[in-house]
Design a protein around this motif. Structure first.
Motif, PDB file in Angstrom:
ATOM      1  N   SER A  53       9.370  47.973   7.035  1.00 25.19           N
ATOM      2  CA  SER A  53       8.538  47.402   8.093  1.00 25.19           C
ATOM      3  C   SER A  53       8.648  48.195   9.386  1.00 25.19           C
ATOM      4  O   SER A  53       7.751  48.142  10.224  1.00 25.19           O
TER       5      SER A  53
ATOM      6  N   SER B 192      13.562  47.478   3.193  1.00 25.63           N
ATOM      7  CA  SER B 192      12.394  47.161   4.011  1.00 25.63           C
ATOM      8  C   SER B 192      11.893  48.412   4.708  1.00 25.63           C
ATOM      9  O   SER B 192      12.697  49.206   5.214  1.00 25.63           O
TER      10      SER B 192
ATOM     11  N   LYS C  11       1.630  45.890   7.960  1.00 26.52           N
ATOM     12  CA  LYS C  11       2.866  45.904   7.185  1.00 26.52           C
ATOM     13  C   LYS C  11       4.036  46.495   7.969  1.00 26.52           C
ATOM     14  O   LYS C  11       5.175  46.475   7.486  1.00 26.52           O
ATOM     15  N   GLN C  12       3.732  47.022   9.144  1.00 22.81           N
ATOM     16  CA  GLN C  12       4.788  47.614   9.955  1.00 22.81           C
ATOM     17  C   GLN C  12       4.872  46.849  11.271  1.00 22.81           C
ATOM     18  O   GLN C  12       3.883  46.744  12.007  1.00 22.81           O
ATOM     19  N   TYR C  13       6.042  46.317  11.559  1.00 20.15           N
ATOM     20  CA  TYR C  13       6.187  45.381  12.676  1.00 20.15           C
ATOM     21  C   TYR C  13       7.647  45.363  13.123  1.00 20.15           C
ATOM     22  O   TYR C  13       8.542  45.885  12.425  1.00 20.15           O
TER      23      TYR C  13
ATOM     24  N   ASP D 103      11.379  39.979   8.763  1.00 27.69           N
ATOM     25  CA  ASP D 103      11.262  40.475   7.384  1.00 27.69           C
ATOM     26  C   ASP D 103      11.322  39.333   6.371  1.00 27.69           C
ATOM     27  O   ASP D 103      10.563  39.300   5.395  1.00 27.69           O
TER      28      ASP D 103
ATOM     29  N   ALA E 199       8.084  37.432   6.489  1.00 26.39           N
ATOM     30  CA  ALA E 199       7.032  38.219   5.840  1.00 26.39           C
ATOM     31  C   ALA E 199       7.193  38.193   4.320  1.00 26.39           C
ATOM     32  O   ALA E 199       6.214  38.043   3.570  1.00 26.39           O
TER      33      ALA E 199
ATOM     34  N   LEU F 251       4.269  38.890  13.325  1.00 24.57           N
ATOM     35  CA  LEU F 251       3.405  38.994  12.143  1.00 24.57           C
ATOM     36  C   LEU F 251       2.027  38.440  12.467  1.00 24.57           C
ATOM     37  O   LEU F 251       1.906  37.412  13.137  1.00 24.57           O
TER      38      LEU F 251
END
Length: 963
Positions: free
Chosen positions: A464, A462, A385-387, A369, A372, A391
């Motif tokens: 993510s 967040s 955007k979601q992990y 995060d 990112a 990345l």
């Protein structure tokens, strides 16, 4: 004082004398016993002259341990160990030192064999049960196996399970999402081609539009995206297909499990649970499925049964599914697992516990995060955007510049995708790493501060990991994962399990066809060197020049030893080697317009992997009979080869034979098959009786696998790891495995892979390298000669008391012998199982039981056992024969005797009630030598049938054991 030359003094430091058990005096005594004047005389009597090597091995002189280690250290120094952010299923990790020293580096764990005698293997069985429980908790599934070879091959196994279990019988199509790791796609497509399955690789969302028998999805995807795949799973299942999900084990600590989304199979690698990357392996794959599919689950399952005292006891369950029983009808040809690595992963979970693992996973995600946040704050765009930990950053034309800057800074990024770079973080990631990444991507003047970014995340939050995918179910609630979090507690837990297992550090393991020889400490040391352990398998080749030099030299030695022209190190087990060798044969025939050749001849005595491997390349198995002496029935071979000449693809044969003799007709067998258009696959299981004396290439074979975990000293690890490279003649070399991520060789470009990593289990190849380096050509030959002497010594000493079932020329056996217990069973009722369990009381692991002939024991002493240990084993067998005689005569009851009741535990001996007709002393200490080093089985004989009828493959409560 007599003078000794410097050369003679140096020879006395030679490793060979430490590897080979019997000294000169013992050797002379043993030769006299067997009736040979010298080792050369014994070999002349035993090995057919027609297949003897005309010249010595071109391996060079033996080196001392110190010299060999120094030489390999110089080679290892050629490797460049960058910080790896490549990901793709391989991550740096911290191996807890208590696990490193007390498991990975401990012969009590790495020299044990597959737990076919579970009464003396309860420790590693418990560790494997913990692995299964860990897998079940994190995947959300019903049933898990005790590990498979790697993630790619586990995915291939999932595909074949899907084909067996899918109710969409009309479809021959298997769907692979394009965000599956590319090496996994490669391995799965190779397997699909062999079985004749169609495959399609497309975006995961497209699976809903396909009519498939099964599908493979990745969660998170190879480029890091985390998405809800529930609807995709349901769409496939609505059309009666089976869905397998390849998952990241660390991510499942924070993410909703695939099982909760409805997956049928969940698989992946447990590597990042404390197992070094090691340039690709060995690593334990996990595999979990629904209870309804338990009969189709590949590999081994550890189950809970009970012993004769009614106490819970562990064993390998449902073995009727496996290749050694079902042969060509088996679910898989898998003969080994990754037990040592699975044990490490399970101990990692035990040591950290659920809270510790959540801390590790949360820290990884937090760093991701922060990375990112920093990159996007400077105007860069993320592909997703979601992990969880990976990345994918859009960098456009700056990609090459960034990748080069990273390399100069000692950082490896993922660079195989257009216009983007991939960055995967792991538990070893530090603040300094994040700043270094900012520097190479954004420039030195980026001005970002990690603490500020972290505080911003606290303030802003967040998303993510989307809310619907945040894990809410509990993990690792069993007390074993919540009890041993200090090093003292963990150390004692590991030791308590080790004490339950009999390994080579206690006594000889005489398993025939398994070659349980010395795994020298000097051979093991390089495995934990960071120069070998910390390399990512897809690191740029210029960073792996040490590996290349070591693999190339080892390959040259193995080519010289085998008489072949080329070799592939990719297969990561003997069964994988068989598979790769048969693929080469099939591809060779196809290249000549002979694709119709699909008959594989296999002698009735063959290992179960042979027919199982043949069916994996879609070959039809035709069994060739053996004669009363255990040799291939030549008349039957000639008849079947002639009848099937138009379609004959190959023969699979073992040499020396599985019956432990040097067949005189082996070259004729090769000639017959070649005359009828077939190829010869010579199983390398018994290479310990060939090295330096003969070779598969000289005999006339076209391809062989080599069990480096047998002949070449990689330890069995309690049932894995293994390595099974294949040697081939020149005409088969173009058909060796390649790799789609990092090509192995220009000559094999485009060929499919059989393992996830280009060079398979590369990090344990230094073991075999060190063995050959320290033995030298003469030492290797002597090892083979001594293996033959030790086997003939045991056969001679036992032959007056037990029938030796098969013998070759001059009544000699090869490196192993088979004793026949069937006549004794008829006269006394004592079974081969009784003898095997009674040997536990004498402190020995039993020989191979009921293979290749039911009712027999196959004994292989290896060259590493000294005469004193051989004599101790012989004494045990002779005493057991006397015990059988007491049953025969009626002195002992057919049921109340120490054989039938074996093994005897400390609980038996300390029980206040003793209701047997024989005394406790005889039960526990049948000979005086046992008292000097008593090994106590921790459970009594286990009820296999009860365990299969009441299948429990997860950890029972500790109270169960207390009761």
């Amino acid at each position: 004082m007599s003078q000794t030359t410097l050369t003679q003094l140096e020879q006395q430091q030679d490793f060979v004398r430490r590897h080979i058990g019997p000294g000169a005096s013992e050797t002379s005594q043993m030769l006299e016993t067997v009736g040979a004047t010298s080792l050369d005389d014994l070999i002349q009597q035993t090995v057919p002259a027609s297949i003897r090597l005309p010249q010595p091995l071109a391996i060079g002189a033996s080196q001392t341990e110190a010299d060999a280690l120094a030489s390999l250290k110089n080679i290892a120094a050629k490797n460049i160990v960058n910080r790896s952010f490549i990901g793709m299923g391989y991550y740096d990790t911290h191996t807890p030192n208590v696990i490193l020293r007390n498991v990975l580096e401990n012969p009590g764990w790495y020299t044990a064999y597959t737990p076919y005698q579970p009464e003396i293997a309860q420790g590693r069985l418990q560790a494997l049960l913990n692995f299964q429980q860990m897998t079940l908790d994190l995947t959300g599934m019903d049933l898990a196996s005790a590990s498979l070879l790697d993630e790619g091959t586990a995915a291939a196994e999932a595909m074949t399970l899907a084909k067996r279990m899918s109710k969409n019988k009309k479809s021959n199509l298997f769907f692979i999402a394009d965000d599956v790791h590319p090496q996994t796609i490669n391995v799965v497509q190779t397997r699909a081609e062999m079985f004749g399955f169609d495959t399609i690789v497309a975006k995961a969302a497209d699976v809903a539009e396909q009519d498939v028998f099964g599908a493979l999805l990745q969660y998170p995807g190879t480029t890091g995206e985390v998405q809800d795949i529930s609807a995709l799973i349901a769409a496939v299942q609505d059309k009666k297909g089976i869905v397998a999900v390849a998952a990241d084990l660390m991510s499942l600590i924070l993410l909703k499990s695939p099982g909760e989304m409805g997956a049928d199979v969940v698989l992946g690698s447990a590597q990042r649970f404390g197992v070094p990357m090691g340039y690709g392996g060995p690593h334990a794959a996990f595999f979990a499925t629904r209870d309804a599919y338990k009969r189709s689950l590949p590999g081994r399952i550890i189950g809970v049964s009970q012993d004769t005292r009614g106490r819970p006891a562990l064993r390998m369950a449902l073995q009727t599914r496996e290749q050694h029983i079902r042969r060509e009808k088996a679910n898989s040809n898998i003969c080994t697992a990754q037990v040592l690595l699975a044990n490490m992963a399970s101990f990692y979970a035990v040591y950290h516990g659920p809270e510790g693992l959540k801390t590790i996973a949360s820290r990884i995600h937090r760093f991701t995060d922060i990375l990112a946040k920093g990159l996007t704050s400077k105007g860069l765009t993320l592909a997703y955007k979601q992990y969880f930990d990976t990345l994918t950053v859009k960098v456009g034309e700056s990609k090459n510049t960034i990748v080069e800057a990273a390399l100069k800074a000692g950082l490896n990024l993922r660079s195989d995708l257009d216009g983007v770079i991939g960055i995967s973080l792991d538990e070893t990631t530090t603040r300094a790493d994040i700043l270094a990444l900012f520097g190479v991507i954004l420039g030195a003047e980026h001005g970002l501060d990690i603490e500020q970014l972290d505080n911003q995340l606290v303030a802003d939050g967040s998303d993510s990991i989307p809310a619907e995918l945040v894990r809410t179910s509990d993990i690792l609630t069993h007390e074993v994962f919540n009890s041993y979090h200090s090093e003292t507690e963990m150390l004692r837990y590991i030791k308590s399990l080790e004490n339950k297992d009999l390994a080579l550090n206690h006594s000889m393991i005489s398993l025939g066809s398994c070659t349980m020889k010395l795994n020298a400490t000097a051979e093991m040391i390089p495995v934990t060197w960071p120069e070998f352990g910390k390399l990512h398998p897809f690191a740029p080749m210029q960073q792996a020049q040490g590996y290349k030099a070591m693999i190339d030299e080892l390959g040259e030695w193995l080519i010289n030893i085998t008489g072949y022209d080329n070799i592939s190190m990719q297969p990561n087990s003997g069964a994988q080697g068989e598979y790769a060798g048969l693929i080469a044969i099939r591809k060779y025939h196809e290249s000549r317009g002979d694709a119709h050749r699909n008959i594989c001849l296999i002698p009735s005595s063959a290992h179960g992997t042979n027919p199982a491997s043949a069916q994996m390349v879609d070959y039809k198995v035709v069994v060739v009979n053996c004669d009363k002496n255990g040799n291939v029935d030549m008349a039957d071979l000639k008849t079947k080869a002639a009848e099937m000449a138009d379609n004959l693809a190959c023969i699979m044969i073992t040499y020396p034979s599985t019956h432990g003799v040097y067949e005189e007709t082996i070259s004729e067998i090769c000639d017959i098959v070649h005359q009828h258009g077939g190829q010869v696959y010579l199983d390398g299981a018994n290479m310990n009786a060939q090295v330096g004396l003969t070779s598969p290439g000289l005999i006339g074979s076209d391809v062989s696998h080599l069990n480096l975990h047998k002949t070449f000293c990689i330890p069995h690890g309690g049932g894995g790891p293994g390595v099974g490279p294949i040697g081939v003649k020149a005409h088969l070399a173009p058909f060796l495995p390649d790799h789609n991520v990092l090509g192995v060789d220009a000559s094999t470009k485009g060929n499919g892979a059989v393992s996830s990593a280009p060079w398979g289990s590369a990090s344990i190849l230094p073991i075999s390298y060190m063995y050959i380096k320290m033995m030298g050509g003469k030492g290797l030959k002597k090892a083979t000669e001594m293996a033959i002497l030790n086997a003939n010594y045991i056969a001679k000493k036992l032959s007056g008391h037990y029938p030796v079932l098969y013998k070759g020329r001059n009544d000699r056996v090869a490196h192993e012998c088979i004793i026949d217990l069937r006549p004794l069973k008829e006269s006394s009722g004592v079974t081969e199982m009784d003898v095997a369990k009674r040997l536990n009381d004498y402190g020995f692991h039993a020989p191979t039981m009921s293979f290749p002939v039911a009712g027999t024991l196959m004994i292989e002493p290896t060259e590493s056992e000294a005469k004193a240990e051989l004599d101790r084993f012989i004494e045990a067998m002779l005493c057991i024969r006397e015990e059988i005689a007491k049953v025969e005569s009626g002195e002992w009851d057919a049921l109340d005797n120490p054989l039938h009741n074996a093994p005897h535990t400390l609980a038996d001996i300390c029980d206040s009630e003793w209701n047997h007709s024989y005394d406790r002393q005889l039960a526990a200490y049948p000979v005086a030598s046992v008292a000097k080093n008593k090994f106590w089985p921790t459970v009594n004989r286990i009820d296999d049938v009860f365990g299969d009828r009441n299948l429990i493959c997860s950890c029972p409560s500790v109270d169960t054991y207390r009761d």
